[in-house]
Design a protein around this motif. Structure first.
Motif, short mmCIF file in Angstrom:
data_model
loop_
_atom_site.label_atom_id
_atom_site.label_comp_id
_atom_site.label_asym_id
_atom_site.label_seq_id
_atom_site.Cartn_x
_atom_site.Cartn_y
_atom_site.Cartn_z
N VAL A 10 0.83 -1.20 0.00
CA VAL A 10 0.00 0.00 0.00
C VAL A 10 0.87 1.25 0.00
N ASP A 11 1.91 1.21 0.83
CA ASP A 11 2.83 2.36 0.88
C ASP A 11 3.43 2.63 -0.48
N LEU A 13 2.37 1.70 -3.47
CA LEU A 13 1.37 2.15 -4.43
C LEU A 13 1.03 3.60 -4.23
N GLY A 14 0.82 3.98 -2.97
CA GLY A 14 0.42 5.36 -2.71
C GLY A 14 1.53 6.33 -3.04
N PHE B 79 -4.22 2.67 10.33
CA PHE B 79 -3.48 3.18 9.19
C PHE B 79 -3.44 4.71 9.19
N VAL B 219 -7.64 -1.04 -5.65
CA VAL B 219 -6.39 -0.29 -5.62
C VAL B 219 -6.65 1.21 -5.75
N MET B 222 -7.97 2.61 -2.59
CA MET B 222 -6.89 2.66 -1.61
C MET B 222 -5.97 3.84 -1.88
N VAL B 223 -5.62 4.03 -3.16
CA VAL B 223 -4.70 5.11 -3.51
C VAL B 223 -5.32 6.46 -3.21
N LEU B 226 -5.17 6.91 0.53
CA LEU B 226 -3.79 7.08 0.99
C LEU B 226 -3.29 8.48 0.66
N LEU B 227 -3.55 8.95 -0.55
CA LEU B 227 -3.09 10.29 -0.92
C LEU B 227 -3.79 11.35 -0.09
N VAL B 230 -2.04 11.42 3.13
CA VAL B 230 -0.71 12.01 3.02
C VAL B 230 -0.82 13.54 2.89
#
Lengths: 84, 240
Positions: A10-11, A13-14, B79, B219, B222-223, B226-227, B230
């Motif tokens: 995951v890390d 990919l992100g 997470f 995916v 998830m991306v 995640l972004l 971040v």
């Protein structure tokens, strides 16, 4: 083990999955801003100049986002190493 | 290309509501009946109903439904905690986890014939991205006040005229890349599935693409999350 692997995935990919899009988007926004300044703000009097300046800034922004991507995970692993 | 059969649109048409024949409706009612709007509501209702059914009586020893949600929500919470700190997680967990669930379910629902992914429309993804983008600036302004501008000035004072436009452009590029990535991936999946169904649906031609579609859907959700995490974490940090 599997959980560790999946978080690592995951890390990765992100962090790296969006390089292409961000790079291209930065260039297009720079170019688009330059063209807008030329054609609509100055009515075409300055015609090629701001387009090229905008393009240069866009490419710069693209590379800057690349360097950001390179720097972030490296810094994070360093933090983890110093903790553990 | 004509879209494959969408059953909500057919039901609404039977009820006498106007369904737009192009991608964009003309009147307000037509705009409300566009497929991506109706399927957005469908996903919302689905999430609410499933949540209600599985979590209506929470027990000490969890059953199947509660176990699933505990695993999912607990995993997401840990997470977020790792990536943006406990303070922001306390505040923003409901928003980001809702985004995650909505995007994941919205992506996956397009794999079922008769359904459409609401995220395969740029309107949906741009709306989500705008919320994230505005929120990450609000977090930065709240954490640093006027000093938030230091995030955009680069490390050396002499280079400010060079760095300011570059930082601004790369910040706006986040808006574009976040929305277009999700939209592009999901629309590609939908279009490919539609074409394969049309060409060789009887020979199970779309099956391998459906397998890839499951992967792409998860995916991309998830991306996106995640972004988001971040960006929130970065705007909350001190400028370097």
């Amino acid at each position: 083990m599997a959980k560790k692997l999946s978080t690592e995935m995951v890390d990765l990919l992100g962090n790296y999955g969006h390089i292409g899009f961000t790079f291209v988007a930065a260039i297009f926004i720079g170019l688009g801003g330059g063209i807008y300044l030329d054609e609509h703000f100055f009515d075409g009097n300055t015609s090629p100049w701001f387009t090229f300046i905008g393009l240069a800034f866009g490419i710069g922004a693209g590379f800057k986002s690349l360097f950001d991507i390179l720097r972030t995970p490296a810094a994070r692993t360093k933090d983890k190493d110093s903790e553990g | 290309m004509e879209h494959p059969i969408l059953f909500i649109s057919i039901i609404l048409e039977k009820l006498g509501l106007p369904i737009p024949h192009g991608p964009i409706g003309n009147t307000f009612l037509e705009k409300l009946c566009e497929p991506y709007m109706t399927y957005t509501w469908f996903v919302m209702i689905f999430l609410v109903v499933v949540g209600k059914l599985t979590l209506s009586n929470i027990e000490m020893i969890p059953g199947k439904g509660q176990n699933f949600w505990e695993l999912l929500i607990g995993g997401m919470y840990d997470f977020f905690n790792d990536n943006m700190g406990s303070e922001l997680t306390e505040k923003l967990f409901p928003m980001i986890s809702t985004f995650a669930l909505y995007i994941a379910v919205g992506n996956l629902i397009g794999l079922i014939p008769g359904f459409m992914s609401p995220t395969s429309s740029i309107n949906t993804t741009l709306a989500l991205t705008l919320i994230v983008w505005v929120t990450h600036h609000l977090i930065g302004l709240r954490a640093h006040g006027v000093g938030y501008i230091k995030h955009f000035l680069g490390p050396i004072p002499v280079l400010i005229p060079l760095m300011l436009p570059i930082e601004l452009i790369s910040n706006v590029a986040r808006l574009l890349s976040l929305s277009i990535r999700l939209f592009g991936n999901i629309m590609a999946k939908e279009t490919l599935l539609g074409i394969l169904f049309m060409l060789a649906g009887a020979y199970f031609a779309p099956l391998p693409i459906m397998l890839l579609g499951v992967l792409v859907s998860l995916v991309q959700a998830m991306v996106f999350v995640l972004l988001t995490v971040v960006y929130f974490g970065q705007s909350n940090e001190h400028a370097h």
